[in-house]
Design an enzyme around this catalytic site. Sequence first.
Site, PDB file in Angstrom:
ATOM      1  N   ARG A  19       0.846  -1.196   0.000  1.00 39.12           N
ATOM      2  CA  ARG A  19       0.000   0.000   0.000  1.00 39.12           C
ATOM      3  C   ARG A  19       0.884   1.249   0.000  1.00 39.12           C
ATOM      4  O   ARG A  19       2.034   1.226   0.431  1.00 39.12           O
ATOM      5  CB  ARG A  19      -0.941   0.023   1.198  1.00 39.12           C
ATOM      6  CG  ARG A  19      -0.267   0.187   2.558  1.00 39.12           C
ATOM      7  CD  ARG A  19      -0.221   1.623   3.051  1.00 39.12           C
ATOM      8  NE  ARG A  19       0.582   1.777   4.264  1.00 39.12           N
ATOM      9  CZ  ARG A  19       1.864   2.067   4.269  1.00 39.12           C
ATOM     10  NH1 ARG A  19       2.516   2.233   3.143  1.00 39.12           N
ATOM     11  NH2 ARG A  19       2.534   2.197   5.401  1.00 39.12           N
ATOM     12  N   GLU A  25      -0.757  10.563   8.070  1.00 35.42           N
ATOM     13  CA  GLU A  25       0.384   9.757   8.528  1.00 35.42           C
ATOM     14  C   GLU A  25       0.531   9.864  10.041  1.00 35.42           C
ATOM     15  O   GLU A  25       0.476  10.973  10.590  1.00 35.42           O
ATOM     16  CB  GLU A  25       1.657  10.266   7.835  1.00 35.42           C
ATOM     17  CG  GLU A  25       2.634   9.186   7.507  1.00 35.42           C
ATOM     18  CD  GLU A  25       2.111   8.230   6.434  1.00 35.42           C
ATOM     19  OE1 GLU A  25       1.594   7.155   6.817  1.00 35.42           O
ATOM     20  OE2 GLU A  25       2.198   8.561   5.244  1.00 35.42           O
ATOM     21  N   ASP A  28      -3.273   6.890  12.541  1.00 39.02           N
ATOM     22  CA  ASP A  28      -4.136   5.708  12.771  1.00 39.02           C
ATOM     23  C   ASP A  28      -4.187   5.312  14.243  1.00 39.02           C
ATOM     24  O   ASP A  28      -5.251   5.020  14.776  1.00 39.02           O
ATOM     25  CB  ASP A  28      -3.783   4.525  11.852  1.00 39.02           C
ATOM     26  CG  ASP A  28      -2.371   3.983  11.964  1.00 39.02           C
ATOM     27  OD1 ASP A  28      -1.532   4.606  12.645  1.00 39.02           O
ATOM     28  OD2 ASP A  28      -2.106   2.912  11.365  1.00 39.02           O
ATOM     29  N   GLY A 113      11.192  -2.780   2.938  1.00 35.42           N
ATOM     30  CA  GLY A 113      11.896  -1.682   3.616  1.00 35.42           C
ATOM     31  C   GLY A 113      11.712  -0.327   2.951  1.00 35.42           C
ATOM     32  O   GLY A 113      12.428   0.616   3.249  1.00 35.42           O
ATOM     33  N   GLY A 115       8.756   1.288   3.001  1.00 35.72           N
ATOM     34  CA  GLY A 115       7.591   1.951   3.578  1.00 35.72           C
ATOM     35  C   GLY A 115       6.322   1.683   2.786  1.00 35.72           C
ATOM     36  O   GLY A 115       5.376   2.458   2.824  1.00 35.72           O
ATOM     37  N   SER A 117       4.612  -1.242   3.104  1.00 37.62           N
ATOM     38  CA  SER A 117       3.887  -2.298   3.826  1.00 37.62           C
ATOM     39  C   SER A 117       4.145  -3.693   3.295  1.00 37.62           C
ATOM     40  O   SER A 117       3.213  -4.493   3.166  1.00 37.62           O
ATOM     41  CB  SER A 117       2.383  -2.044   3.797  1.00 37.62           C
ATOM     42  OG  SER A 117       2.062  -1.138   4.766  1.00 37.62           O
ATOM     43  N   SER A 118       5.401  -4.005   3.039  1.00 35.99           N
ATOM     44  CA  SER A 118       5.685  -5.391   2.654  1.00 35.99           C
ATOM     45  C   SER A 118       5.344  -6.327   3.812  1.00 35.99           C
ATOM     46  O   SER A 118       4.981  -7.482   3.595  1.00 35.99           O
ATOM     47  CB  SER A 118       7.133  -5.553   2.210  1.00 35.99           C
ATOM     48  OG  SER A 118       7.995  -5.104   3.220  1.00 35.99           O
ATOM     49  N   ASP A 163      -2.242  -0.275   7.678  1.00 35.94           N
ATOM     50  CA  ASP A 163      -1.628  -1.085   6.617  1.00 35.94           C
ATOM     51  C   ASP A 163      -2.451  -2.333   6.323  1.00 35.94           C
ATOM     52  O   ASP A 163      -2.740  -2.649   5.171  1.00 35.94           O
ATOM     53  CB  ASP A 163      -0.205  -1.473   7.010  1.00 35.94           C
ATOM     54  CG  ASP A 163       0.654  -0.254   7.295  1.00 35.94           C
ATOM     55  OD1 ASP A 163       0.240   0.859   6.912  1.00 35.94           O
ATOM     56  OD2 ASP A 163       1.719  -0.411   7.906  1.00 35.94           O
ATOM     57  N   TYR A 212       9.337   4.410  16.321  1.00 35.28           N
ATOM     58  CA  TYR A 212       7.895   4.351  16.077  1.00 35.28           C
ATOM     59  C   TYR A 212       7.147   4.218  17.409  1.00 35.28           C
ATOM     60  O   TYR A 212       6.200   4.950  17.694  1.00 35.28           O
ATOM     61  CB  TYR A 212       7.575   3.174  15.143  1.00 35.28           C
ATOM     62  CG  TYR A 212       6.117   3.061  14.771  1.00 35.28           C
ATOM     63  CD1 TYR A 212       5.607   3.716  13.661  1.00 35.28           C
ATOM     64  CD2 TYR A 212       5.233   2.307  15.548  1.00 35.28           C
ATOM     65  CE1 TYR A 212       4.264   3.624  13.324  1.00 35.28           C
ATOM     66  CE2 TYR A 212       3.897   2.207  15.221  1.00 35.28           C
ATOM     67  CZ  TYR A 212       3.418   2.863  14.101  1.00 35.28           C
ATOM     68  OH  TYR A 212       2.082   2.772  13.789  1.00 35.28           O
TER      69      TYR A 212
END
Length: 372
Positions: A19, A25, A28, A113, A115, A117-118, A163, A212
């Site tokens: 995504r 940002e 959520d 890596g 950003g 959403s892997s 995500d 984070y």
Amino acid sequence: MSSPFEPVTVSFAASAPGRVNLIGEHTDYNDGFVLPMAIDRHVTIRVRPRGDRLAVLRTQRDRRPVAIDLSETIHPVGRSWSNYVRGVIEGYRRIGFAIPGFDAEISATLPAGAGLSSSAAIEVAMATVVETLCGRSLPRAEKALLCQQAEHEFAGVPCGIMDQFAVCFGKAGHALQLDCRSREAVAVPIDAAVRVLVFDSGVKHSLADGEYAKRRAECASAARFLGVGSLRDVTAADLEAAAGRLPATELARARHVVGEIARVPAFVGALADRDWDSAGRLMGESHRSLSVDYAVSCGELDRIVELAADVPGILGCRMTGGGFGGAAVALVEAERAEDAGQALQAAYRHATGIDAAWFLTAAGAGPSVVVG
Ligand code: GLA
């Protein structure tokens, strides 16, 4: 709780998209709004059923097999990539899914890596594998929450719901305006006059490094100072009135969150009105706020946004995802999209020496299964 269908007992492939977040940002986990879209890059898991109770996983990059015993409680292992998969499988085991053994081969067209959403993509792809093997599925929101829980418990990242929801609810041609408090999702069409460009800074991001979690804790602390359950309940005026009572860090974090939550519906309105100037301005404000007040950008991402402002055809640009590296997202005029990507790549190469990967992407559908 789950809808039954025939278990698949032959080979199949399950895919889930990555995504990109257009705006909203670090809102959520503050009960705010986000506007991600699933993209046309995926994690795919090719599955062959086995006769025993083992899951044997291989990836494109790491050929050493990882074996997981499906008949007993599964625990995380160090900082292995397999924790995303382990967490999801354990989540389904806990709610009574008896998962038969399978061989799996994991591949991806989605960069890790960056950003994008892997991690959510591999979680949701594995959730789709489990549901397909067991012949029953959870409602999409529950599937997304199970994957989020796997990330909390097995990868140690206290992420929000954006995500996994973006990946599970992907809809071709649309972004998703998600109210993270009510979990109400509204599909927002992406006009054919614009394209979405993803530009990788080349700086690897990692959310497990603690920054984070620190931001999350700072927001919770700001909410406590303000006497509210979450920053969703704070207006810009409240914040101004209470500024003197808040420590400087909490004030800056709250200022970002309160402003960013308001920018999401404003951006959706601008898209509906085809008011590209306003949409672009809101993306610029979002980036500045993430960089200055939220301190999750980095020199390279700031550089991309600065350079993008001078590229013809780019309407707006900002960092996307958790930050600390990863990718920027730009809204570009459809007709000039290719040229804009190339011009930004050349300008970034000139400024930093980094040969960045970029691609134009379209909003895609959620997870899918192909039998055979
Ligand atoms: C990561 C998390 C999300 C969200 C973003 C920031 O992608 O997984 O839940 O908090 O960062 O918007």
